[in-house]
Design an enzyme around this catalytic site. Structure first.
Site, short mmCIF file in Angstrom:
data_model
loop_
_atom_site.label_atom_id
_atom_site.label_comp_id
_atom_site.label_asym_id
_atom_site.label_seq_id
_atom_site.Cartn_x
_atom_site.Cartn_y
_atom_site.Cartn_z
N GLY A 269 7.40 -2.77 -4.75
CA GLY A 269 7.81 -3.18 -3.41
C GLY A 269 8.85 -4.27 -3.34
O GLY A 269 9.63 -4.34 -2.39
N GLU B 271 7.33 -11.48 -3.85
CA GLU B 271 6.53 -10.36 -3.33
C GLU B 271 7.14 -9.81 -2.05
O GLU B 271 7.79 -10.55 -1.30
CB GLU B 271 5.13 -10.88 -3.03
CG GLU B 271 3.92 -10.22 -3.54
CD GLU B 271 3.83 -8.75 -3.81
OE1 GLU B 271 4.80 -7.98 -3.68
OE2 GLU B 271 2.71 -8.34 -4.14
N ASP B 272 6.92 -8.55 -1.79
CA ASP B 272 7.37 -7.96 -0.54
C ASP B 272 6.45 -8.39 0.61
O ASP B 272 6.89 -8.82 1.66
CB ASP B 272 7.44 -6.42 -0.63
CG ASP B 272 6.16 -5.79 -1.19
OD1 ASP B 272 5.25 -6.51 -1.65
OD2 ASP B 272 6.08 -4.54 -1.18
N ASP C 238 -1.08 -9.16 1.97
CA ASP C 238 -2.01 -8.55 2.91
C ASP C 238 -3.37 -9.24 2.71
O ASP C 238 -3.59 -10.33 3.21
CB ASP C 238 -2.00 -7.05 2.60
CG ASP C 238 -2.75 -6.19 3.59
OD1 ASP C 238 -2.65 -6.45 4.79
OD2 ASP C 238 -3.43 -5.25 3.15
N SER C 239 -4.26 -8.66 1.92
CA SER C 239 -5.55 -9.31 1.67
C SER C 239 -5.37 -10.59 0.86
O SER C 239 -6.19 -11.51 0.94
CB SER C 239 -6.47 -8.36 0.91
OG SER C 239 -6.01 -8.19 -0.42
N GLY C 240 -4.32 -10.65 0.04
CA GLY C 240 -4.12 -11.79 -0.85
C GLY C 240 -4.76 -11.60 -2.21
O GLY C 240 -4.59 -12.42 -3.12
N ASN C 241 -5.47 -10.50 -2.40
CA ASN C 241 -6.19 -10.28 -3.66
C ASN C 241 -5.25 -10.20 -4.86
O ASN C 241 -5.52 -10.78 -5.92
CB ASN C 241 -7.03 -9.01 -3.59
CG ASN C 241 -8.26 -9.19 -2.71
OD1 ASN C 241 -8.86 -10.26 -2.70
ND2 ASN C 241 -8.61 -8.17 -1.95
N THR C 242 -4.14 -9.45 -4.71
CA THR C 242 -3.23 -9.25 -5.84
C THR C 242 -2.67 -10.61 -6.29
O THR C 242 -2.68 -10.93 -7.48
CB THR C 242 -2.06 -8.33 -5.42
OG1 THR C 242 -2.62 -7.14 -4.86
CG2 THR C 242 -1.17 -7.99 -6.59
N LEU C 243 -2.20 -11.40 -5.34
CA LEU C 243 -1.54 -12.65 -5.73
C LEU C 243 -2.51 -13.73 -6.17
O LEU C 243 -2.16 -14.56 -7.02
CB LEU C 243 -0.66 -13.16 -4.60
CG LEU C 243 0.66 -12.41 -4.51
CD1 LEU C 243 1.56 -13.03 -3.47
CD2 LEU C 243 1.38 -12.41 -5.85
N PHE D 81 1.03 -1.08 9.80
CA PHE D 81 1.50 -0.63 8.50
C PHE D 81 3.03 -0.60 8.50
O PHE D 81 3.66 0.10 9.30
CB PHE D 81 0.93 0.74 8.14
CG PHE D 81 1.05 0.98 6.66
CD1 PHE D 81 0.15 0.41 5.78
CD2 PHE D 81 2.12 1.71 6.16
CE1 PHE D 81 0.29 0.57 4.40
CE2 PHE D 81 2.27 1.88 4.80
CZ PHE D 81 1.35 1.32 3.91
N ASP E 14 6.57 1.02 0.94
CA ASP E 14 6.41 2.47 1.02
C ASP E 14 5.15 2.89 1.77
O ASP E 14 4.20 2.12 1.91
CB ASP E 14 6.32 3.07 -0.39
CG ASP E 14 4.96 2.76 -1.04
OD1 ASP E 14 4.60 1.57 -1.09
OD2 ASP E 14 4.26 3.70 -1.46
N ARG F 208 10.96 3.59 1.21
CA ARG F 208 11.39 2.32 0.62
C ARG F 208 12.85 2.01 0.91
O ARG F 208 13.27 0.86 0.96
CB ARG F 208 11.22 2.35 -0.91
CG ARG F 208 9.77 2.40 -1.39
CD ARG F 208 9.73 2.18 -2.89
NE ARG F 208 8.46 2.56 -3.49
CZ ARG F 208 7.37 1.79 -3.50
NH1 ARG F 208 7.39 0.59 -2.95
NH2 ARG F 208 6.26 2.21 -4.07
#
Ligand code: IMP
Ligand code: MG
Length: 180
Positions: A43, A99-100, A103-108, A152, A159, A165
């Site tokens: 992303g 980051e693009d 959202d939840s913040g879980n990834t970061l 969304f 995407d 994208r």
């Protein structure tokens, strides 16, 4: 075939202006530091390309990781898999995760810890888009382009099932029948 409508939320011009503003701030904060920008694929590829051309940092490295979170549906989970790791040595360097969208913040939340464990001097986060209403962790980005509502979004690198994208504007995607 599934049908959609796309509605522009943030225009390409507004995105460009914001990128320039973020670039000026990052130049002030990082210009004389050993700096590594880490883009999160896929992303972030457009934001990264725009952002690095708006900064003047003497010793800047640019690299990418690819991660995904497993679990069902469209929500991310805390279970992150690293699909492509960094080859760069981060010891003593100042890392900026690019980051693009958060959202939840879980990834970061996971990635910040992961990169800090590689002896980086600092680890901060720069995101173009933020959906704070969906947060599941206490992650707060250090640099942020726009706060957006819980809808969304596609375009500018983001995407829906690998499509859209390439759109220059950031758009809200609605499937036919979905409420605005
Ligand atoms: P998080 O772990 O929930 O913060 O996940 C963030 C990732 O989910 C982003 O890097 C995107 O890949 C994806 N994502 C979250 N919201 C959207 C959206 O509105 N459109 C497209 N991708 C999204
Ligand atoms: Mg992403």
């Amino acid at each position: 075939m599934e049908r959609y409508t796309l509605e522009t939320l943030i225009s390409a011009g507004q995105l460009a202006e914001k990128t320039a503003e973020l670039g000026r701030q990052l130049t002030l904060d990082y210009k004389d530091k050993d700096t590594v920008f880490v883009g999160i694929l896929k992303g972030s590829f457009i934001f990264m390309a725009d952002l690095v051309r708006q900064v003047k940092i003497d010793r800047l490295e640019i690299c990418f990781m690819m991660v995904s979170s497993y679990g069902s549906g469209t929500r991310s989970t805390g279970n992150i898999i690293i699909k492509k790791d960094l080859e760069n040595d981060l010891a003593g360097k100042h890392v900026l995760i690019v980051e693009d969208i958060i959202d939840s913040g879980n990834t970061l939340t996971y990635l910040k810890k992961y990169l800090a464990n590689r002896q980086a001097a600092s680890v901060r986060v720069c995101t173009m888009l933020d959906k704070p209403s969906r947060r599941e962790t206490d992650l707060v980005p250090d640099y942020r382009g726009f706060e957006i509502p819980d809808a969304f979004a596609v375009g500018y690198g983001l995407d829906y099932q690998e499509h859209f994208r390439e759109l220059p504007d950031l758009c809200v995607l609605r499937r036919d029948g979905e409420q605005a």
